[in-house]
Write a protein that holds these residues in place. Structure first.
Motif, PDB file in Angstrom:
ATOM      1  N   SER A  45       0.830  -1.211   0.000  1.00 29.25           N
ATOM      2  CA  SER A  45       0.000   0.000   0.000  1.00 29.25           C
ATOM      3  C   SER A  45       0.863   1.258   0.000  1.00 29.25           C
ATOM      4  CB  SER A  45      -0.936   0.004   1.210  1.00 29.25           C
ATOM      5  OG  SER A  45      -0.200  -0.073   2.420  1.00 29.25           O
ATOM      6  N   THR A  46       1.996   1.219   0.699  1.00 29.91           N
ATOM      7  CA  THR A  46       2.909   2.370   0.727  1.00 29.91           C
ATOM      8  C   THR A  46       3.518   2.602  -0.649  1.00 29.91           C
ATOM      9  OG1 THR A  46       3.446   1.953   3.048  1.00 29.91           O
ATOM     10  CG2 THR A  46       4.985   3.326   1.802  1.00 29.91           C
ATOM     11  N   ILE A  47       3.943   1.518  -1.290  1.00 29.27           N
ATOM     12  CA  ILE A  47       4.515   1.621  -2.636  1.00 29.27           C
ATOM     13  C   ILE A  47       3.477   2.173  -3.608  1.00 29.27           C
ATOM     14  CG2 ILE A  47       5.546   0.322  -4.543  1.00 29.27           C
ATOM     15  CD1 ILE A  47       6.555  -1.693  -2.457  1.00 29.27           C
ATOM     16  N   GLN A  48       2.243   1.706  -3.483  1.00 29.43           N
ATOM     17  CA  GLN A  48       1.177   2.166  -4.372  1.00 29.43           C
ATOM     18  C   GLN A  48       0.901   3.655  -4.189  1.00 29.43           C
ATOM     19  OE1 GLN A  48      -1.847  -0.657  -3.207  1.00 29.43           O
ATOM     20  NE2 GLN A  48      -1.434  -2.004  -4.950  1.00 29.43           N
TER      21      GLN A  48
ATOM     22  N   PRO B   8       6.008   6.831 -15.916  1.00 28.52           N
ATOM     23  CA  PRO B   8       6.592   5.481 -16.009  1.00 28.52           C
ATOM     24  C   PRO B   8       5.713   4.427 -15.338  1.00 28.52           C
ATOM     25  CG  PRO B   8       7.769   6.824 -14.405  1.00 28.52           C
ATOM     26  CD  PRO B   8       6.863   7.745 -15.151  1.00 28.52           C
ATOM     27  N   THR B   9       4.816   4.872 -14.450  1.00 22.39           N
ATOM     28  CA  THR B   9       3.937   3.914 -13.780  1.00 22.39           C
ATOM     29  C   THR B   9       2.878   3.350 -14.718  1.00 22.39           C
ATOM     30  OG1 THR B   9       2.479   5.699 -13.027  1.00 22.39           O
ATOM     31  CG2 THR B   9       4.259   5.041 -11.543  1.00 22.39           C
ATOM     32  N   ASP B  10       2.709   3.967 -15.900  1.00 22.05           N
ATOM     33  CA  ASP B  10       1.737   3.464 -16.876  1.00 22.05           C
ATOM     34  C   ASP B  10       2.336   2.408 -17.799  1.00 22.05           C
ATOM     35  OD1 ASP B  10      -0.263   5.135 -15.913  1.00 22.05           O
ATOM     36  OD2 ASP B  10       0.328   6.790 -17.226  1.00 22.05           O
TER      37      ASP B  10
ATOM     38  N   LYS C 287       3.775  -2.304 -14.557  1.00 19.98           N
ATOM     39  CA  LYS C 287       2.571  -2.896 -13.974  1.00 19.98           C
ATOM     40  C   LYS C 287       2.779  -4.376 -13.670  1.00 19.98           C
ATOM     41  CE  LYS C 287      -0.711   0.380 -15.981  1.00 19.98           C
ATOM     42  NZ  LYS C 287      -1.890   0.581 -16.846  1.00 19.98           N
ATOM     43  N   VAL C 288       3.496  -5.072 -14.559  1.00 19.54           N
ATOM     44  CA  VAL C 288       3.812  -6.480 -14.309  1.00 19.54           C
ATOM     45  C   VAL C 288       4.694  -6.606 -13.069  1.00 19.54           C
ATOM     46  CG1 VAL C 288       5.050  -8.499 -15.191  1.00 19.54           C
ATOM     47  CG2 VAL C 288       3.554  -7.183 -16.712  1.00 19.54           C
TER      48      VAL C 288
END
Length: 246
Positions: free
Chosen positions: A9-12, A30-32, A37-38
């Motif tokens: 949850s912290t990373i998210q 870059p998160t897209d 995502k993998v």
């Protein structure tokens, strides 16, 4: 962050902040990226995504604990108000800590608490909580709060404050950490101030309240958190394993 032991949850949350920052600049985040995502899915599988829940107490335990507090002392009166108001109002600890005397509107019908801001109301839109009288004075959040406000002897400023030696009142606002310690003093170290809110949801649902009624007090935007709070009790109380006859 995963290698340093951070929770999923912290990373998210950090990823969401990165994504927002890129969006504000009009550039791709870059998160897209599919590879990212993998990677996040792999981290979630490895570390697990179950969030630690604040434990809830039963209504019987709550009543017994509150009644055991010596309300004749200033500290006891303050602590009783914190527990009663936190529970019946389903307050977040940050909301309790931020309460001011001018946020309280007493009437014959009950109490309306005006929230300036909350976790889900960062823009400060009008948001209110309704608190109701209890026939038992020791369990009545309104009359107990009125007694406490009378002792504060002012019409503005923080509701919950600390003391000097000899129970002399200050105007120093209690922090959410102080509220945690107060709850733990009476219920034990496994509990926190958030347990007041979690217990409201659990007790209300077991008493037959529907999600919309609960959300009207908790101010949750969706029913997902309501289901999360009540999942453990549902597993225990609505389970065919109890009917096996062993």
């Amino acid at each position: 962050m995963a290698e340093t032991g951070k929770k999923v949850s912290t990373i998210q949350r950090h990823c969401a902040a990165v994504s927002k920052a890129h969006a504000l600049r009009g550039v791709d985040s870059p998160t897209d990226d599919k590879k990212f995502k993998v990677l996040m899915e792999g981290i979630a599988r490895l570390k697990g995504v179950r969030q630690k829940q604040a434990p809830a107490f039963t209504l019987a335990t709550f009543k017994c604990t509150v009644k055991s507090i010596d309300g004749k002392t200033l500290a006891g009166l303050r602590d009783r108000v914190i527990l009663l108001l936190g529970f019946t109002g389903a307050f977040r600890r940050s909301e309790l800590a931020a309460l001011n005397v001018e946020d309280l509107a007493f009437s014959e019908e009950g109490l309306i608490v005006n929230l300036a801001k909350s976790k889900t109301n960062q823009l400060g839109a009008a948001e209110e909580k309704a608190i109701f009288y209890s026939p038992d004075f020791k369990l009545c959040p309104i009359r107990t709060l009125q007694s406490w406000v009378h002792r504060l002897d002012r019409t503005t400023g923080p509701v919950f404050v600390s003391f000097r030696k000899g129970e002399r009142l200050t105007e120093r606002r209690l922090t959410d950490k102080h509220l945690n310690l107060i709850v733990q003093r009476y219920f034990g170290p496994t509990y926190s101030a958030h347990s007041l809110r979690a217990s409201f949801v659990t007790v209300a649902k077991l008493a037959g309240a529907d999600d919309s009624e609960v959300m009207n007090q908790t101010k949750h935007k969706t029913s997902e958190m309501i289901r999360r709070y009540t999942r453990l009790d549902n597993i225990r109380q609505h389970n065919a394993a109890q009917k096996l006859g062993l």
